[in-house]
Scaffold this motif. Structure first.
Motif, mmCIF file in Angstrom:
data_model
loop_
_atom_site.group_PDB
_atom_site.id
_atom_site.type_symbol
_atom_site.label_atom_id
_atom_site.label_comp_id
_atom_site.label_asym_id
_atom_site.label_seq_id
_atom_site.Cartn_x
_atom_site.Cartn_y
_atom_site.Cartn_z
ATOM 1 N N LEU A 159 0.831 -1.200 0.000
ATOM 2 C CA LEU A 159 0.000 0.000 0.000
ATOM 3 C C LEU A 159 0.867 1.251 0.000
ATOM 4 O O LEU A 159 0.582 2.221 -0.717
ATOM 5 C CB LEU A 159 -0.940 0.001 1.212
ATOM 6 C CG LEU A 159 -1.834 1.218 1.372
ATOM 7 C CD1 LEU A 159 -2.747 1.402 0.156
ATOM 8 C CD2 LEU A 159 -2.668 1.097 2.644
ATOM 9 N N LYS A 160 1.929 1.210 0.759
ATOM 10 C CA LYS A 160 2.858 2.348 0.809
ATOM 11 C C LYS A 160 3.412 2.644 -0.577
ATOM 12 O O LYS A 160 3.467 3.800 -0.999
ATOM 13 C CB LYS A 160 3.993 2.050 1.790
ATOM 14 C CG LYS A 160 4.953 3.175 1.977
ATOM 15 C CD LYS A 160 5.965 2.860 3.067
ATOM 16 C CE LYS A 160 6.786 4.081 3.390
ATOM 17 N NZ LYS A 160 7.482 3.957 4.657
ATOM 18 N N ALA A 161 3.803 1.601 -1.304
ATOM 19 C CA ALA A 161 4.348 1.780 -2.654
ATOM 20 C C ALA A 161 3.293 2.350 -3.611
ATOM 21 O O ALA A 161 3.596 3.235 -4.417
ATOM 22 C CB ALA A 161 4.883 0.454 -3.180
ATOM 23 N N VAL A 162 2.073 1.862 -3.502
ATOM 24 C CA VAL A 162 0.994 2.347 -4.378
ATOM 25 C C VAL A 162 0.714 3.818 -4.102
ATOM 26 O O VAL A 162 0.590 4.630 -5.027
ATOM 27 C CB VAL A 162 -0.281 1.483 -4.207
ATOM 28 C CG1 VAL A 162 -1.504 2.167 -4.797
ATOM 29 C CG2 VAL A 162 -0.076 0.112 -4.834
ATOM 30 N N LEU A 163 0.627 4.189 -2.838
ATOM 31 C CA LEU A 163 0.351 5.591 -2.488
ATOM 32 C C LEU A 163 1.513 6.490 -2.879
ATOM 33 O O LEU A 163 1.311 7.609 -3.357
ATOM 34 C CB LEU A 163 0.045 5.721 -1.000
ATOM 35 C CG LEU A 163 -1.236 5.030 -0.522
ATOM 36 C CD1 LEU A 163 -1.387 5.189 0.995
ATOM 37 C CD2 LEU A 163 -2.464 5.557 -1.235
ATOM 38 N N ALA A 164 2.728 6.021 -2.681
ATOM 39 C CA ALA A 164 3.918 6.815 -3.017
ATOM 40 C C ALA A 164 3.987 7.108 -4.514
ATOM 41 O O ALA A 164 4.526 8.137 -4.927
ATOM 42 C CB ALA A 164 5.181 6.106 -2.559
ATOM 43 N N ALA A 165 3.429 6.226 -5.321
ATOM 44 C CA ALA A 165 3.457 6.401 -6.776
ATOM 45 C C ALA A 165 2.423 7.411 -7.270
ATOM 46 O O ALA A 165 2.478 7.848 -8.414
ATOM 47 C CB ALA A 165 3.230 5.058 -7.465
ATOM 48 N N ASN A 166 1.498 7.797 -6.395
ATOM 49 C CA ASN A 166 0.465 8.752 -6.761
ATOM 50 C C ASN A 166 0.846 10.124 -6.208
ATOM 51 O O ASN A 166 0.971 10.290 -4.991
ATOM 52 C CB ASN A 166 -0.890 8.305 -6.204
ATOM 53 C CG ASN A 166 -2.024 9.218 -6.609
ATOM 54 O OD1 ASN A 166 -2.028 10.391 -6.273
ATOM 55 N ND2 ASN A 166 -2.985 8.658 -7.314
ATOM 56 N N GLU A 167 1.011 11.089 -7.080
ATOM 57 C CA GLU A 167 1.488 12.410 -6.662
ATOM 58 C C GLU A 167 0.628 13.040 -5.570
ATOM 59 O O GLU A 167 1.138 13.598 -4.608
ATOM 60 C CB GLU A 167 1.539 13.337 -7.881
ATOM 61 C CG GLU A 167 2.171 14.684 -7.594
ATOM 62 C CD GLU A 167 2.296 15.538 -8.847
ATOM 63 O OE1 GLU A 167 2.056 16.746 -8.746
ATOM 64 O OE2 GLU A 167 2.629 14.986 -9.911
ATOM 65 N N GLN A 168 -0.682 12.920 -5.686
ATOM 66 C CA GLN A 168 -1.583 13.542 -4.715
ATOM 67 C C GLN A 168 -1.630 12.780 -3.390
ATOM 68 O O GLN A 168 -1.844 13.368 -2.335
ATOM 69 C CB GLN A 168 -2.997 13.652 -5.293
ATOM 70 C CG GLN A 168 -3.947 14.457 -4.428
ATOM 71 C CD GLN A 168 -5.298 14.690 -5.114
ATOM 72 O OE1 GLN A 168 -5.401 14.608 -6.327
ATOM 73 N NE2 GLN A 168 -6.310 14.951 -4.314
ATOM 74 N N LEU A 169 -1.396 11.481 -3.430
ATOM 75 C CA LEU A 169 -1.492 10.651 -2.227
ATOM 76 C C LEU A 169 -0.141 10.291 -1.617
ATOM 77 O O LEU A 169 -0.079 9.654 -0.567
ATOM 78 C CB LEU A 169 -2.248 9.358 -2.542
ATOM 79 C CG LEU A 169 -3.691 9.530 -3.042
ATOM 80 C CD1 LEU A 169 -4.260 8.173 -3.449
ATOM 81 C CD2 LEU A 169 -4.560 10.211 -2.002
ATOM 82 N N ALA A 170 0.934 10.694 -2.249
ATOM 83 C CA ALA A 170 2.287 10.316 -1.816
ATOM 84 C C ALA A 170 2.567 10.681 -0.357
ATOM 85 O O ALA A 170 3.271 9.960 0.342
ATOM 86 C CB ALA A 170 3.328 10.918 -2.732
ATOM 87 N N GLY A 171 2.051 11.776 0.104
ATOM 88 C CA GLY A 171 2.282 12.202 1.487
ATOM 89 C C GLY A 171 1.745 11.222 2.514
ATOM 90 O O GLY A 171 2.264 11.136 3.627
ATOM 91 N N TYR A 172 0.718 10.486 2.145
ATOM 92 C CA TYR A 172 0.132 9.524 3.085
ATOM 93 C C TYR A 172 0.971 8.259 3.207
ATOM 94 O O TYR A 172 0.802 7.504 4.165
ATOM 95 C CB TYR A 172 -1.297 9.175 2.675
ATOM 96 C CG TYR A 172 -2.213 10.371 2.642
ATOM 97 C CD1 TYR A 172 -2.478 11.097 3.787
ATOM 98 C CD2 TYR A 172 -2.794 10.785 1.443
ATOM 99 C CE1 TYR A 172 -3.299 12.220 3.757
ATOM 100 C CE2 TYR A 172 -3.617 11.899 1.396
ATOM 101 C CZ TYR A 172 -3.873 12.613 2.555
ATOM 102 O OH TYR A 172 -4.693 13.706 2.531
ATOM 103 N N ALA A 173 1.847 8.022 2.264
ATOM 104 C CA ALA A 173 2.701 6.824 2.318
ATOM 105 C C ALA A 173 3.610 6.867 3.543
ATOM 106 O O ALA A 173 4.018 5.828 4.054
ATOM 107 C CB ALA A 173 3.533 6.715 1.035
#
Length: 157
Positions: free
Chosen positions: A140-154
């Motif tokens: 999940l961390k990798a998926v969120l990190a790959a999304n510019e808008q959601l990267a901060g939540y990783a």
């Protein structure tokens, strides 16, 4: 002499337990001096540097030394614990892109209301990657990190 040795051991144990909880933070002189270094010794030294000089408190208060004043305190262990304890419900809700366990995960991670729909749809779209193995939190961390808008939540995983 015996009292001094006992006091030193108690202090070291307390410092080690704080370091194990990753209380170093992401700001203060200690985190900058020991940036990129891992292990209990380096964490204890970083915590000690911040604690003895009081610079982390000052940095948080005034936004210096790499500290911010956003008031957000993240805890990756809470997120990991929630994921581990709710794997089945999370998988069900992630596949649907909605549900109570997915909403609670967003709450635990501090996902803003404006990002909730994207958060849920991103997890749904990447369901196979997130639930590919037992490393759900890492995936999940990798998926969120790959999304510019959601990267901060990783960072809270």
């Amino acid at each position: 002499m015996k009292k001094i040795v006992i006091a030193a051991l108690v202090t070291l144990a307390a410092s080690s337990s704080m370091a194990g909880q990753n209380n170093v933070g992401s700001c203060g002189w200690g985190s900058k001096l020991f940036e990129g270094k891992s292990g209990v010794v380096n964490q204890v030294l970083a915590v000690t540097t911040n604690g003895t000089s009081g610079n982390q408190t000052f940095g948080i208060s005034f936004g210096t030394s790499g500290c911010t004043q956003d008031g957000v305190v993240s805890s990756s262990w809470k997120t990991a614990m929630y994921i581990d304890g709710n794997r089945v419900a999370l998988a069900r809700d992630a596949a649907a892109g909605q549900g109570e366990s997915l909403n609670v995960l967003a709450d635990v991670m501090g996902v803003k209301d404006a990002d909730r729909a994207l958060f849920a749809s991103t997890i749904k779209a990447n369901f196979a990657s997130v639930f590919a193995n037992d490393q759900i939190a890492s995936n999940l961390k990798a998926v969120l990190a790959a999304n510019e808008q959601l990267a901060g939540y990783a960072a809270v995983i």
